[in-house]
Design an enzyme around this catalytic site. Structure first.
Site, PDB file in Angstrom:
ATOM      1  N   LYS A  58       0.831  -1.215   0.000  1.00 43.53           N
ATOM      2  CA  LYS A  58       0.000   0.000   0.000  1.00 43.53           C
ATOM      3  C   LYS A  58       0.865   1.266   0.000  1.00 43.53           C
ATOM      4  O   LYS A  58       0.496   2.285  -0.600  1.00 43.53           O
ATOM      5  CB  LYS A  58      -0.947   0.019   1.212  1.00 43.53           C
ATOM      6  N   ALA A 189      -3.457 -12.704 -12.559  1.00 42.37           N
ATOM      7  CA  ALA A 189      -4.245 -11.473 -12.433  1.00 42.37           C
ATOM      8  C   ALA A 189      -5.089 -11.528 -11.170  1.00 42.37           C
ATOM      9  O   ALA A 189      -6.273 -11.199 -11.179  1.00 42.37           O
ATOM     10  CB  ALA A 189      -5.126 -11.281 -13.661  1.00 42.37           C
ATOM     11  N   VAL A 191      -5.281 -10.516  -6.840  1.00 40.61           N
ATOM     12  CA  VAL A 191      -5.151  -9.247  -6.106  1.00 40.61           C
ATOM     13  C   VAL A 191      -3.707  -8.753  -6.130  1.00 40.61           C
ATOM     14  O   VAL A 191      -3.422  -7.591  -6.467  1.00 40.61           O
ATOM     15  CB  VAL A 191      -5.582  -9.455  -4.630  1.00 40.61           C
ATOM     16  N   GLU A 211      -2.715 -14.270 -17.464  1.00 37.47           N
ATOM     17  CA  GLU A 211      -3.629 -14.978 -16.554  1.00 37.47           C
ATOM     18  C   GLU A 211      -4.170 -16.222 -17.250  1.00 37.47           C
ATOM     19  O   GLU A 211      -4.750 -16.128 -18.339  1.00 37.47           O
ATOM     20  CB  GLU A 211      -4.768 -14.035 -16.132  1.00 37.47           C
ATOM     21  N   ALA A 276       2.987 -14.090  -9.438  1.00 39.54           N
ATOM     22  CA  ALA A 276       1.956 -13.786  -8.417  1.00 39.54           C
ATOM     23  C   ALA A 276       0.781 -14.735  -8.614  1.00 39.54           C
ATOM     24  O   ALA A 276      -0.329 -14.321  -8.941  1.00 39.54           O
ATOM     25  CB  ALA A 276       1.512 -12.329  -8.537  1.00 39.54           C
ATOM     26  N   VAL A 277       1.065 -16.031  -8.442  1.00 41.96           N
ATOM     27  CA  VAL A 277       0.054 -17.049  -8.742  1.00 41.96           C
ATOM     28  C   VAL A 277      -0.623 -17.603  -7.486  1.00 41.96           C
ATOM     29  O   VAL A 277      -1.247 -18.660  -7.521  1.00 41.96           O
ATOM     30  CB  VAL A 277       0.659 -18.206  -9.563  1.00 41.96           C
ATOM     31  N   ASP A 319      -3.598 -17.519   7.502  1.00 38.83           N
ATOM     32  CA  ASP A 319      -3.358 -18.087   6.168  1.00 38.83           C
ATOM     33  C   ASP A 319      -3.090 -19.584   6.195  1.00 38.83           C
ATOM     34  O   ASP A 319      -3.162 -20.239   5.162  1.00 38.83           O
ATOM     35  CB  ASP A 319      -2.140 -17.404   5.520  1.00 38.83           C
ATOM     36  N   ALA A 327      -5.385 -10.372   6.049  1.00 37.72           N
ATOM     37  CA  ALA A 327      -4.887 -10.018   7.371  1.00 37.72           C
ATOM     38  C   ALA A 327      -6.031  -9.878   8.378  1.00 37.72           C
ATOM     39  O   ALA A 327      -5.932 -10.341   9.523  1.00 37.72           O
ATOM     40  CB  ALA A 327      -4.097  -8.715   7.284  1.00 37.72           C
ATOM     41  N   HIS A 451     -23.229  15.441   3.385  1.00 42.70           N
ATOM     42  CA  HIS A 451     -23.084  15.924   2.010  1.00 42.70           C
ATOM     43  C   HIS A 451     -21.996  16.980   1.960  1.00 42.70           C
ATOM     44  O   HIS A 451     -21.953  17.837   2.826  1.00 42.70           O
ATOM     45  CB  HIS A 451     -24.402  16.527   1.517  1.00 42.70           C
TER      46      HIS A 451
HETATM   47  P1  FAD Z   1       1.747 -14.148   8.243  1.00 43.44           P
HETATM   48  O1  FAD Z   1       1.486 -12.714   8.154  1.00 43.44           O
HETATM   49  O2  FAD Z   1       2.329 -14.829   7.053  1.00 43.44           O
HETATM   50  O3  FAD Z   1       2.700 -14.338   9.510  1.00 43.44           O
HETATM   51  C1  FAD Z   1       3.204 -15.581   9.873  1.00 43.44           C
HETATM   52  C2  FAD Z   1       4.496 -15.387  10.644  1.00 43.44           C
HETATM   53  O4  FAD Z   1       4.860 -16.625  11.214  1.00 43.44           O
HETATM   54  C3  FAD Z   1       5.676 -14.947   9.780  1.00 43.44           C
HETATM   55  O5  FAD Z   1       6.257 -13.802  10.325  1.00 43.44           O
HETATM   56  C4  FAD Z   1       6.637 -16.143   9.808  1.00 43.44           C
HETATM   57  O6  FAD Z   1       8.004 -15.741   9.811  1.00 43.44           O
HETATM   58  C5  FAD Z   1       6.268 -16.780  11.137  1.00 43.44           C
HETATM   59  N1  FAD Z   1       6.546 -18.216  11.186  1.00 43.44           N
HETATM   60  C6  FAD Z   1       6.173 -19.173  10.305  1.00 43.44           C
HETATM   61  N2  FAD Z   1       6.533 -20.382  10.750  1.00 43.44           N
HETATM   62  C7  FAD Z   1       7.146 -20.193  11.942  1.00 43.44           C
HETATM   63  C8  FAD Z   1       7.721 -21.065  12.884  1.00 43.44           C
HETATM   64  N3  FAD Z   1       7.705 -22.397  12.721  1.00 43.44           N
HETATM   65  N4  FAD Z   1       8.291 -20.520  13.982  1.00 43.44           N
HETATM   66  C9  FAD Z   1       8.308 -19.173  14.193  1.00 43.44           C
HETATM   67  N5  FAD Z   1       7.754 -18.308  13.333  1.00 43.44           N
HETATM   68  C10 FAD Z   1       7.171 -18.817  12.225  1.00 43.44           C
HETATM   69  N6  FAD Z   1      -4.160  -8.956   3.245  1.00 43.44           N
HETATM   70  C11 FAD Z   1      -5.073  -8.004   3.502  1.00 43.44           C
HETATM   71  O7  FAD Z   1      -5.967  -8.248   4.310  1.00 43.44           O
HETATM   72  N7  FAD Z   1      -5.005  -6.770   2.920  1.00 43.44           N
HETATM   73  C12 FAD Z   1      -4.046  -6.455   2.019  1.00 43.44           C
HETATM   74  O8  FAD Z   1      -4.014  -5.335   1.505  1.00 43.44           O
HETATM   75  C13 FAD Z   1      -3.064  -7.433   1.716  1.00 43.44           C
HETATM   76  N8  FAD Z   1      -2.077  -7.144   0.852  1.00 43.44           N
HETATM   77  C14 FAD Z   1      -1.106  -8.081   0.622  1.00 43.44           C
HETATM   78  C15 FAD Z   1      -0.091  -7.759  -0.262  1.00 43.44           C
HETATM   79  C16 FAD Z   1       0.914  -8.674  -0.523  1.00 43.44           C
HETATM   80  C17 FAD Z   1       2.027  -8.312  -1.471  1.00 43.44           C
HETATM   81  C18 FAD Z   1       0.902  -9.946   0.139  1.00 43.44           C
HETATM   82  C19 FAD Z   1       2.002 -10.933  -0.097  1.00 43.44           C
HETATM   83  C20 FAD Z   1      -0.111 -10.271   1.025  1.00 43.44           C
HETATM   84  C21 FAD Z   1      -1.131  -9.345   1.262  1.00 43.44           C
HETATM   85  N9  FAD Z   1      -2.196  -9.633   2.124  1.00 43.44           N
HETATM   86  C22 FAD Z   1      -3.156  -8.692   2.361  1.00 43.44           C
HETATM   87  C23 FAD Z   1      -2.311 -10.950   2.804  1.00 43.44           C
HETATM   88  C24 FAD Z   1      -1.846 -10.856   4.247  1.00 43.44           C
HETATM   89  O9  FAD Z   1      -0.524 -10.382   4.280  1.00 43.44           O
HETATM   90  C25 FAD Z   1      -1.962 -12.223   4.906  1.00 43.44           C
HETATM   91  O10 FAD Z   1      -3.263 -12.713   4.747  1.00 43.44           O
HETATM   92  C26 FAD Z   1      -1.648 -12.125   6.394  1.00 43.44           C
HETATM   93  O11 FAD Z   1      -0.358 -11.611   6.598  1.00 43.44           O
HETATM   94  C27 FAD Z   1      -1.784 -13.491   7.053  1.00 43.44           C
HETATM   95  O12 FAD Z   1      -1.500 -13.377   8.402  1.00 43.44           O
HETATM   96  P2  FAD Z   1      -0.967 -14.605   9.257  1.00 43.44           P
HETATM   97  O13 FAD Z   1      -0.784 -14.077  10.641  1.00 43.44           O
HETATM   98  O14 FAD Z   1      -1.812 -15.780   9.045  1.00 43.44           O
HETATM   99  O15 FAD Z   1       0.458 -14.991   8.623  1.00 43.44           O
HETATM  100  P1  AMP Z   2      -4.572 -15.275  -6.580  1.00 44.12           P
HETATM  101  O1  AMP Z   2      -4.643 -16.716  -6.138  1.00 44.12           O
HETATM  102  O2  AMP Z   2      -5.823 -14.490  -6.394  1.00 44.12           O
HETATM  103  O3  AMP Z   2      -3.349 -14.582  -6.051  1.00 44.12           O
HETATM  104  O4  AMP Z   2      -4.377 -15.317  -8.172  1.00 44.12           O
HETATM  105  C1  AMP Z   2      -3.360 -16.028  -8.813  1.00 44.12           C
HETATM  106  C2  AMP Z   2      -3.739 -16.194 -10.287  1.00 44.12           C
HETATM  107  O5  AMP Z   2      -2.622 -16.776 -10.987  1.00 44.12           O
HETATM  108  C3  AMP Z   2      -4.932 -17.117 -10.521  1.00 44.12           C
HETATM  109  O6  AMP Z   2      -5.953 -16.374 -11.162  1.00 44.12           O
HETATM  110  C4  AMP Z   2      -4.392 -18.226 -11.422  1.00 44.12           C
HETATM  111  O7  AMP Z   2      -5.305 -18.588 -12.427  1.00 44.12           O
HETATM  112  C5  AMP Z   2      -3.147 -17.572 -12.063  1.00 44.12           C
HETATM  113  N1  AMP Z   2      -2.141 -18.544 -12.526  1.00 44.12           N
HETATM  114  C6  AMP Z   2      -1.668 -19.640 -11.857  1.00 44.12           C
HETATM  115  N2  AMP Z   2      -0.736 -20.308 -12.612  1.00 44.12           N
HETATM  116  C7  AMP Z   2      -0.616 -19.612 -13.779  1.00 44.12           C
HETATM  117  C8  AMP Z   2       0.188 -19.770 -14.977  1.00 44.12           C
HETATM  118  N3  AMP Z   2       1.051 -20.798 -15.141  1.00 44.12           N
HETATM  119  N4  AMP Z   2       0.047 -18.858 -15.979  1.00 44.12           N
HETATM  120  C9  AMP Z   2      -0.812 -17.823 -15.834  1.00 44.12           C
HETATM  121  N5  AMP Z   2      -1.587 -17.627 -14.750  1.00 44.12           N
HETATM  122  C10 AMP Z   2      -1.511 -18.496 -13.732  1.00 44.12           C
END
Ligand code: FAD
Ligand code: AMP
Length: 478
Positions: A58, A189, A191, A211, A276-277, A319, A327, A451
């Site tokens: 962001k 394609a 998020v 995509e 970014a798949v 996740d 998040a 408004h």
């Molecule tokens: P994580 O944030 O992945 O945290 C897990 C932590 O556990 C990590 O720090 C890792 O190092 C640690 N860990 C793992 N295994 C171990 C272990 N065995 N021992 C000790 N530590 C460990 N979500 C949104 O809601 N809004 C957004 O705008 C958004 N933008 C995103 C943009 C990008 C580029 C990406 C990659 C993700 C984005 N997300 C967004 C998704 C969001 O980041 C995740 O859904 C969220 O961080 C998941 O939280 P979590 O706590 O499950 O795991």
């Molecule tokens: P998301 O899971 O929302 O992050 O989106 C990932 C996207 O990547 C999905 O829409 C998939 O269809 C696409 N994708 C996965 N593998 C491939 C590939 N080999 N070539 C093109 N697109 C792909």
């Protein structure tokens, strides 16, 4: 002597750190284990979200949008300037400072709430014991009444495009470019692909998104995804649908990508390629074979509706478990689990988790799409209001997109709010609040909205559900 805690959390992302803080607030002795270190080798709390996800993406989206506005959006306001340039390392440096501020903020919150922060790799053993491997290789075992697994996810790798973090990067690498690539490829394609593609496109990269699916933004309402495809294409993103990447060959500082589409095999050359798949759960060396916690067929930790695993007293959130990788979903699951550990009857409404794509215009929704509702046989009334008719959007010269409110035709209860347009994420949150309290379209229509605001578009769309919009001709007559 073995340390013992009421709650031990593995992972300090938005799932784990929020759970740890909440547990401490509720009077439970709490430890949180995290292994991630920043570029300086220091422990960095906050997980994917704060370090390489939500926040840094962001920050770059906001910087690149300001650059785009300064370049193309000022003249209409009468603002003349001699030309703008972008200092990419400064932009990336600003992002790094924001990350640092927030991750150290989590460490401060841990201290303030009395959470014991432990640096190392956590592994669940049998009997709710947790083994911690410290950075120096030493191993300690701690005991817990309750364990919360929150290890998050990592980017999916695909064999046709192996990440080298130089020419072929994942989302983390794409946050670190020190110059704008001339030709940028994005695989996927989703998020993340659209957000990162937008950042570099606004700064001048020629962006091609490949995509595999024929449908764009399948999870979104069709009206929204159509509008998004039109707008993003107009902005310069070349989005190729039905294009499956099958191979890549790095040659010096460029990469030749092979993909197949309806016309057969194609090749295209990029200076950088973002993969970014999607993301997959992290469970590497997390669970001892005899700990009793099971994974589902897709590799996620198996949990019930309340994030309880198959072992009493062991939970998993965020996740690493089923559902959307967001998040706010992770954090709320963390709160729910801790409340339940305390014996409170907490639960989460999985039907009302908002989704947001921070492109411009923003895309956001909560609840069900019109297509999903119709497929379920639910009769609906729909109200739509375009930002082109909003005085506030006109004042801001930001009139693309619309608000769409979907209500049950029989009860008038709002079942979905879908927005593409300025501040879509904030508007959808208003819809989510209303929906949580069972609002009808009529209720929303009867509320007083300030408004001029963008929120008035939500008001008008709700009025339009029953043919009562004021500032647009109603499709539905009362
Ligand atoms: P994580 O944030 O992945 O945290 C897990 C932590 O556990 C990590 O720090 C890792 O190092 C640690 N860990 C793992 N295994 C171990 C272990 N065995 N021992 C000790 N530590 C460990 N979500 C949104 O809601 N809004 C957004 O705008 C958004 N933008 C995103 C943009 C990008 C580029 C990406 C990659 C993700 C984005 N997300 C967004 C998704 C969001 O980041 C995740 O859904 C969220 O961080 C998941 O939280 P979590 O706590 O499950 O795991
Ligand atoms: P998301 O899971 O929302 O992050 O989106 C990932 C996207 O990547 C999905 O829409 C998939 O269809 C696409 N994708 C996965 N593998 C491939 C590939 N080999 N070539 C093109 N697109 C792909």
């Amino acid at each position: 002597m073995t340390q013992k805690f009421d709650v031990v959390v593995i992972g300090a992302g938005p799932g784990g750190y929020v759970a740890a803080i909440k547990a401490a607030q509720l009077g439970l002795s709490t430890a949180c284990i995290e292994k991630y270190t920043d570029k300086e080798g220091k422990l960095a709390l906050g997980g994917t979200c704060l370090n390489v996800g939500c926040i840094p993406s962001k920050a770059l989206l906001d910087s690149s949008w300001k650059f785009h506005e300064a370049q193309d959006g000022f003249a209409i306001h009468g603002i003349q300037h001699a030309g703008v340039t972008m200092d990419v390392p400064a932009m990336v440096g600003r992002k790094a400072n924001i990350v640092k501020g927030l991750t150290s903020g989590v460490a401060t919150l841990f201290k303030a709430n009395g959470v014991t922060s432990i640096q190392g790799h956590g592994k669940l053993l049998a009997g709710k014991r947790v083994e911690v491997t410290k950075p120096d290789g030493s191993v300690e075992v701690i005991e817990a009444e309750n364990v919360i697994l929150a290890p998050g996810s990592r980017p999916i790798d695909i064999p046709p495009a192996p990440v080298d973090q130089n020419v072929i990067v994942d989302s983390t690498g794409a946050l670190e470019f020190q110059a704008v690539p001339k030709r940028l490829g994005v695989i996927g394609a989703g998020v993340i692909g659209l957000e990162l593609g937008s950042v570099w496109s606004r700064l001048g990269a020629q962006v091609t998104v490949l995509e595999a699916l024929d449908t764009f933004l399948m999870a979104a309402d069709t009206a929204v995804s159509k509008e998004a495809l039109k707008t993003l294409t107009k902005q310069g993103l070349d989005i190729k649908l039905g294009a499956r990447v099958t191979g890549s060959k790095v040659d010096g500082e460029e990469v030749v990508v092979t993909y197949t589409d309806a016309n057969g095999e194609q090749t295209i050359t990029f200076d950088k390629l973002i993969v970014a798949v999607g993301r997959r759960p992290v469970t590497t060396d997390l669970l001892a074979t005899d700990c009793g916690v099971t994974l589902d067929e897709r590799g996620f930790v198996h949990v019930d509706d309340h994030c309880a695993t198959t072992v009493p007293g062991v939970y998993a959130i965020g996740d690493v478990v089923r559902g959307m990788m967001l998040a706010h979903k992770a954090s709320e699951e963390g709160i729910m689990v801790v409340e339940r550990i305390k014996g409170h009857k907490a639960q989460m409404n999985y039907d009302l988790i908002p989704s947001v794509i921070y492109t411009h215009p923003e895309i956001a929704w909560v609840g069900k799409t019109e297509q999903a509702l119709k497929a379920e046989g639910v009769e609906v009334n729909v109200g739509t209001f375009p930002f082109a008719a909003s005085g506030r959007a006109m004042a801001a010269n930001d009139t693309g997109g619309f608000v769409k409110v979907i209500a049950d035709a029989k009860t008038d209860r709002v079942l979905g709010v879908h927005v593409i347009g300025p501040s879509a994420a904030e508007l959808v949150q208003q819809g989510a609040i209303g929906m949580e309290f069972g609002t009808s379209a009529e209720d929303l229509g009867m509320m007083v909205f300030s408004h001029p605001t963008l929120s008035e578009a939500l008001h008008e769309a709700a009025l339009a559900v029953n043919g009562g919009a004021i500032h647009i001709a109603n499709r539905k007559k009362r």
